[in-house]
Scaffold this motif. Structure first.
Motif, PDB file in Angstrom:
ATOM      1  N   ASN A 142       0.841  -1.191   0.000  1.00 48.06           N
ATOM      2  CA  ASN A 142       0.000   0.000   0.000  1.00 48.06           C
ATOM      3  C   ASN A 142       0.880   1.246   0.000  1.00 48.06           C
ATOM      4  O   ASN A 142       2.021   1.212   0.487  1.00 48.06           O
ATOM      5  N   GLY A 143       0.366   2.333  -0.501  1.00 48.68           N
ATOM      6  CA  GLY A 143       1.157   3.554  -0.513  1.00 48.68           C
ATOM      7  C   GLY A 143       0.293   4.800  -0.599  1.00 48.68           C
ATOM      8  O   GLY A 143      -0.878   4.739  -1.002  1.00 48.68           O
ATOM      9  N   ARG A 144       0.906   5.917  -0.229  1.00 52.84           N
ATOM     10  CA  ARG A 144       0.255   7.222  -0.310  1.00 52.84           C
ATOM     11  C   ARG A 144       1.326   8.273  -0.608  1.00 52.84           C
ATOM     12  O   ARG A 144       2.360   8.335   0.067  1.00 52.84           O
ATOM     13  N   PHE A 145       1.074   9.087  -1.619  1.00 49.08           N
ATOM     14  CA  PHE A 145       2.029  10.108  -2.027  1.00 49.08           C
ATOM     15  C   PHE A 145       1.248  11.395  -2.276  1.00 49.08           C
ATOM     16  O   PHE A 145       0.172  11.367  -2.888  1.00 49.08           O
ATOM     17  N   GLY A 146       1.774  12.534  -1.781  1.00 49.41           N
ATOM     18  CA  GLY A 146       1.012  13.761  -1.954  1.00 49.41           C
ATOM     19  C   GLY A 146       1.818  15.011  -1.734  1.00 49.41           C
ATOM     20  O   GLY A 146       3.049  14.993  -1.554  1.00 49.41           O
ATOM     21  N   TYR A 147       1.092  16.103  -1.748  1.00 51.00           N
ATOM     22  CA  TYR A 147       1.674  17.431  -1.575  1.00 51.00           C
ATOM     23  C   TYR A 147       0.854  18.182  -0.536  1.00 51.00           C
ATOM     24  O   TYR A 147      -0.390  18.180  -0.582  1.00 51.00           O
ATOM     25  N   GLU A 148       1.557  18.815   0.411  1.00 52.54           N
ATOM     26  CA  GLU A 148       0.910  19.577   1.470  1.00 52.54           C
ATOM     27  C   GLU A 148       1.435  21.007   1.479  1.00 52.54           C
ATOM     28  O   GLU A 148       2.632  21.239   1.222  1.00 52.54           O
ATOM     29  N   THR A 149       0.540  21.942   1.785  1.00 53.56           N
ATOM     30  CA  THR A 149       0.944  23.338   1.841  1.00 53.56           C
ATOM     31  C   THR A 149       0.096  24.055   2.873  1.00 53.56           C
ATOM     32  O   THR A 149      -0.999  23.595   3.240  1.00 53.56           O
ATOM     33  N   ASP A 150       0.606  25.168   3.333  1.00 52.97           N
ATOM     34  CA  ASP A 150      -0.087  25.991   4.327  1.00 52.97           C
ATOM     35  C   ASP A 150      -0.362  27.352   3.706  1.00 52.97           C
ATOM     36  O   ASP A 150       0.513  28.221   3.648  1.00 52.97           O
ATOM     37  N   ARG A 151      -1.574  27.520   3.200  1.00 56.62           N
ATOM     38  CA  ARG A 151      -1.947  28.766   2.543  1.00 56.62           C
ATOM     39  C   ARG A 151      -3.365  29.147   2.925  1.00 56.62           C
ATOM     40  O   ARG A 151      -4.161  28.309   3.322  1.00 56.62           O
ATOM     41  N   TRP A 152      -3.632  30.439   2.771  1.00 60.56           N
ATOM     42  CA  TRP A 152      -4.978  30.973   2.995  1.00 60.56           C
ATOM     43  C   TRP A 152      -5.521  30.587   4.371  1.00 60.56           C
ATOM     44  O   TRP A 152      -6.706  30.309   4.553  1.00 60.56           O
ATOM     45  N   GLY A 153      -4.607  30.526   5.347  1.00 57.14           N
ATOM     46  CA  GLY A 153      -5.011  30.285   6.720  1.00 57.14           C
ATOM     47  C   GLY A 153      -5.394  28.862   7.041  1.00 57.14           C
ATOM     48  O   GLY A 153      -6.033  28.604   8.065  1.00 57.14           O
ATOM     49  N   ALA A 154      -5.014  27.905   6.163  1.00 57.09           N
ATOM     50  CA  ALA A 154      -5.369  26.504   6.416  1.00 57.09           C
ATOM     51  C   ALA A 154      -4.268  25.610   5.863  1.00 57.09           C
ATOM     52  O   ALA A 154      -3.435  26.018   5.053  1.00 57.09           O
ATOM     53  N   ASN A 155      -4.266  24.353   6.340  1.00 54.15           N
ATOM     54  CA  ASN A 155      -3.372  23.332   5.802  1.00 54.15           C
ATOM     55  C   ASN A 155      -4.127  22.540   4.732  1.00 54.15           C
ATOM     56  O   ASN A 155      -5.210  22.005   4.999  1.00 54.15           O
ATOM     57  N   TRP A 156      -3.525  22.453   3.550  1.00 49.03           N
ATOM     58  CA  TRP A 156      -4.150  21.773   2.429  1.00 49.03           C
ATOM     59  C   TRP A 156      -3.290  20.580   2.007  1.00 49.03           C
ATOM     60  O   TRP A 156      -2.065  20.629   2.115  1.00 49.03           O
ATOM     61  N   GLY A 157      -3.938  19.552   1.507  1.00 53.65           N
ATOM     62  CA  GLY A 157      -3.198  18.403   1.026  1.00 53.65           C
ATOM     63  C   GLY A 157      -3.929  17.711  -0.111  1.00 53.65           C
ATOM     64  O   GLY A 157      -5.163  17.612  -0.101  1.00 53.65           O
ATOM     65  N   ALA A 158      -3.183  17.261  -1.114  1.00 53.97           N
ATOM     66  CA  ALA A 158      -3.725  16.466  -2.217  1.00 53.97           C
ATOM     67  C   ALA A 158      -2.866  15.212  -2.328  1.00 53.97           C
ATOM     68  O   ALA A 158      -1.626  15.302  -2.343  1.00 53.97           O
ATOM     69  N   TYR A 159      -3.507  14.048  -2.429  1.00 60.61           N
ATOM     70  CA  TYR A 159      -2.777  12.788  -2.354  1.00 60.61           C
ATOM     71  C   TYR A 159      -3.332  11.789  -3.364  1.00 60.61           C
ATOM     72  O   TYR A 159      -4.523  11.817  -3.708  1.00 60.61           O
TER      73      TYR A 159
END
Length: 774
Positions: A719-736
């Motif tokens: 199993n695996g998970r790969f993504g990108y996280e960023t801290d913008r617009w006052g929130a933590n965002w992630g796409a995986y």
């Protein structure tokens, strides 16, 4: 320093060789300030007190919210797959701990052997498929391997699972997640809350909705057989009033609605490429509709520096309706359904003491479970040829016919009659209500005899009253053979038709209610030695228990009592932490002796003439080892290894000449080896990755002499998970992006011999998730 490193290396080697069980987030010891990596403490609560993993001698695997997120853990069964010495049974209908299934290992008994608790409420065994087991907004899961009878009581001989959803806090926070995956699987999750009154009253709400088409298409009904439509709602309140110093209350209400395929959803194995193109051909619905409501109130009051008084009130209701096709063919031959409502209430009062040398808890527990179970089916009972031959031979010899002649005539006629009526169609219904009331006194604690040596002790006195009755109806739903077509055997036909009618009528009788009472004393005694602040070993002996009860013999329409069963459990544990490496290495080794085991015994009238008796003894042994290391602030890894061997020492089923000795066979779904490994890495640019794999050796799917042909395949899931996280617009965002069974491992969980169908493991699942926190 050199000697310390040598000692640490020796401890790590011993753990790997002698091992016992790793918690995915086992780090609980605190590293020195100059350590290259800090290890966050994890608190275990499932043993009625708060302690670190390193101070918990029971084999426990702990999974935190952070791990659930990193590894894209979507359901409880994802945890089963990665936990040492755990395995699924019959698909996702149950699980084993150290080779012992949560419901039973030999078909006997009506109470559980391992219980799952969600926010303090025990989930009935039948709700392990379709119950509130998704991992959205779950704060922590604790899986205890080995008996928890001292603290949890009647349904914890093999272990216990404690699922705790996220509690409210006095800081505002919100989470959301949208996911899409193979099988037209789509889900949305929302959770959040904050203070209502600063530092005094806070709330948290959570919602999750998931719909999926699944992977098995029914070519007869033109629908998806394993489709899922489930949603859950949860609300929690946290109260810490300033007017009552040291007081804390948490109230929880949750509702889970699940509509899906039947818990045994088979795919045909006589079609081309059946792993990649899964179909079923049943004409009757295979559906499961389960609604679970849980309400729980936890109260605690600090009584000075040493004492804490706490209590928990819990109520749950599980409403289950299932429909299934028995013959598993396009013909409408045999089908059924069952409806069950289980209401459970429990109250527990505890007093904890935390002193310099003594730490412990004493408590009172009371619970009542009211189960109303109804079923109806059109069942084709295979004709009991051996019983017919025996009855007819006896009748002929009683009339003066020589034995050899009687046997020959009986066999010749039986062949003709069974050809005309190979199965006995029975329109059957039953109503079997049950009420179980349990009251218990328990205590558990440790006393420091010296700064390094501690005495561990506990007990539980458990009293149970079990009320059960059975109301059944059975009607012959076929056509009897006519005497005229049997020539010289015509006179026998009338006799056998009456025999069939009486057998069906016997199954339709009702049995009056009966109440049985059970008492059990469950002691626990052990020692623990702390070699250093970061290294300890312990040895514990304790008694496990499953209560007795009554079973319904459907063929005879009788309620048959059976007694309690017990185990003696011997367990050695190691807890170690190597701060210079940021590594925890924990292990448990065990041996269990099981007596008066509740097993299914067939009395020979027909295939439904079975009941539970205390006819088995067995033993099991093995170990678990778990490693967890934080390499740096960016990287970490973990691994676990489990080994289990199980064996029935005595297991005789049947009567007279039809006795089968199953001694020497292994428990079903008890793989000898389980192994799992995983790791995480986080880059400075916001990229994150997780890769993990778990292996389960092959396992037998049934007990008995035919085990070699009844095997759940060995499998390795990546199993695996790969993504990108960023801290913008006052929130933590992630796409995986994520994958389950990345290599598309093809394996069977269970196969049928009478019909070419099997329970297949899930295929490769690919998906994407979008998440945000603020």
């Amino acid at each position: 320093m050199k000697s310390r490193l040598m000692t640490a290396s020796a401890v790590g080697a011993w753990a790997l060789l002698a091992g016992g069980a790793w918690a995915a987030d086992a780090p609980i010891a605190t590293a020195p300030a100059d350590a290259p990596t800090a290890v966050e403490a994890v608190v275990v609560t499932g043993e009625k007190t708060n302690r670190s993993v390193q101070d918990t001698v029971t084999s426990v695997a702990v999974t935190t919210a952070a791990t659930i997120e990193r590894e894209q853990i979507r359901s409880f069964y994802d945890l089963v797959a990665k936990t040492a010495n755990m395995s699924e049974t019959y698909g996702k209908s149950g699980f084993t701990i150290r080779g012992v299934a949560n419901n039973n290992v030999s078909g006997g008994g009506t109470s559980g052997l391992a219980t799952v608790y969600v926010d303090g409420a025990a989930i009935p065994e039948r709700a392990m498929y379709g119950g509130p087991l998704d991992m959205w907004d779950v704060g922590q899961v604790e899986i205890f391997r080995g008996p928890q009878s001292t603290l949890q009581g009647r349904n914890a001989l093999a272990g216990a699972v404690i699922i705790r959803t996220t509690d409210p806090t006095f800081d505002w926070n919100f989470n959301s997640q949208v996911a899409f995956a193979s099988g037209d699987d789509r889900s949305i999750g929302l959770a959040g809350g904050g203070p209502i009154v600063d530092d005094q009253l806070a709330f948290r709400l959570a919602f999750h909705d998931r719909q999926a088409d699944g992977f098995i298409y029914n070519t007869v009904q033109k629908r998806d057989d394993d489709a899922v439509d489930t949603r859950s709602y949860r609300g929690k309140l946290l109260l810490t009033p300033t007017a009552l110093e040291g007081f804390k209350a948490i109230a929880t209400y949750s509702r889970n609605e699940n509509r899906s395929g039947y818990l045994y959803t088979y795919a045909r194995t006589d079609t081309p490429d059946y792993y990649d193109h899964r179909v079923s051909t049943t004409d009757s619905p295979n559906t499961s509709d389960i609604t679970t409501d849980i309400a729980n109130l936890e109260l605690s009051q600090s009584l000075g520096d040493r004492f804490t008084l706490s209590g928990a009130l819990s109520w749950s209701k599980v409403d289950l309706a299932q429909r299934y096709d028995v013959d598993l063919t396009p013909a409408r031959l045999s089908y059924g359904g069952q409806d069950e409502v289980v209401k459970t209430t429990s109250q527990e009062l505890r007093l904890n003491y935390d002193g310099e040398r003594f730490k412990g808890v004493v408590g009172l527990y009371h619970a009542k479970r009211d189960a109303d179970r109804k079923s109806a089916s059109l069942t084709n009972v295979p004709f009991p040829t051996a019983t017919l031959v025996s009855v007819l031979t006896s009748t002929l010899t009683g009339g003066g016919v020589p034995l050899a002649t009687a046997q020959a005539q009986a066999n010749a006629f039986a062949a003709l009659y069974v050809a005309a009526l190979p199965v006995i169609p029975v329109d059957y219904s039953s109503d079997a209500p049950e009420i179980v009331t349990t009251t218990a006194l328990f205590a558990d604690g440790s006393f420091d005899l010296t700064p390094k040596l501690s005495l561990l002790a506990g007990f539980r006195y458990d009293h149970e009253e079990n009320e059960q009755e059975s109301r059944q109806t059975a009607v012959f739903a076929g056509t009897y053979p006519t005497p005229a077509s049997f020539g010289p055997y015509a006179s026998y036909v009338v006799l056998v038709n009456n025999f069939v009618a009486s057998m069906v009528a016997q199954a339709g009788a009702s049995s009056p209610g009966a109440t049985r009472k059970f008492d059990a004393f469950l002691p626990k005694l052990g020692v623990k030695y702390a070699w250093t602040d970061d290294l300890s070993t312990s040895f514990v002996v304790q008694r496990g228990y499953r209560s007795g009860g009554s079973t319904v013999n459907a063929a005879r329409a009788s309620v048959v009592p059976y007694d309690q069963e017990f185990t003696w459990n011997y367990e050695l544990s190691l807890r170690s932490y190597l701060p210079q490496w940021g590594l925890t290495a924990n292990a448990n080794a065990y041996y269990v002796d099981w007596t008066d085991q509740q097993v299914i015994v067939n009395l020979g009238l027909n295939t439904y003439d079975y009941q539970v008796e205390n006819a088995g003894t067995s033993h099991l042994y093995g170990f678990e080892v778990e490693l967890n290391q934080r390499l740096s602030s960016k990287a970490s890894w973990w691994a676990s290894l489990g080994h289990t061997r199980t064996k029935f020492d005595e297991f005789r089923v049947g009567t007279g000449s039809d006795i089968r000795d199953l001694s020497g066979s292994e428990f079903p779904y008890a793989p000898h080896w389980t192994f799992a490994v995983g790791g995480d890495y986080r880059w400075d640019n916001g990229l994150v990755a997780n890769l993990n794999a778990n292996y389960r050796a092959k396992a037998f799917t049934e007990a008995g002499g035919e085990q070699d042909g009844r095997i759940a395949d060995a499998r390795t899931l990546v199993n695996g998970r790969f993504g990108y996280e960023t801290d913008r617009w006052g929130a933590n965002w992630g796409a995986y992006v994520f994958a389950k069974n990345l290599l598309n491992e093809k394996y069977k969980q269970y196969g049928r011999d009478d019909v070419p169908v099997a329970l297949l493991g899930e295929p490769r699942i690919l998906g994407v998730t979008l998440e945000t926190r603020w």
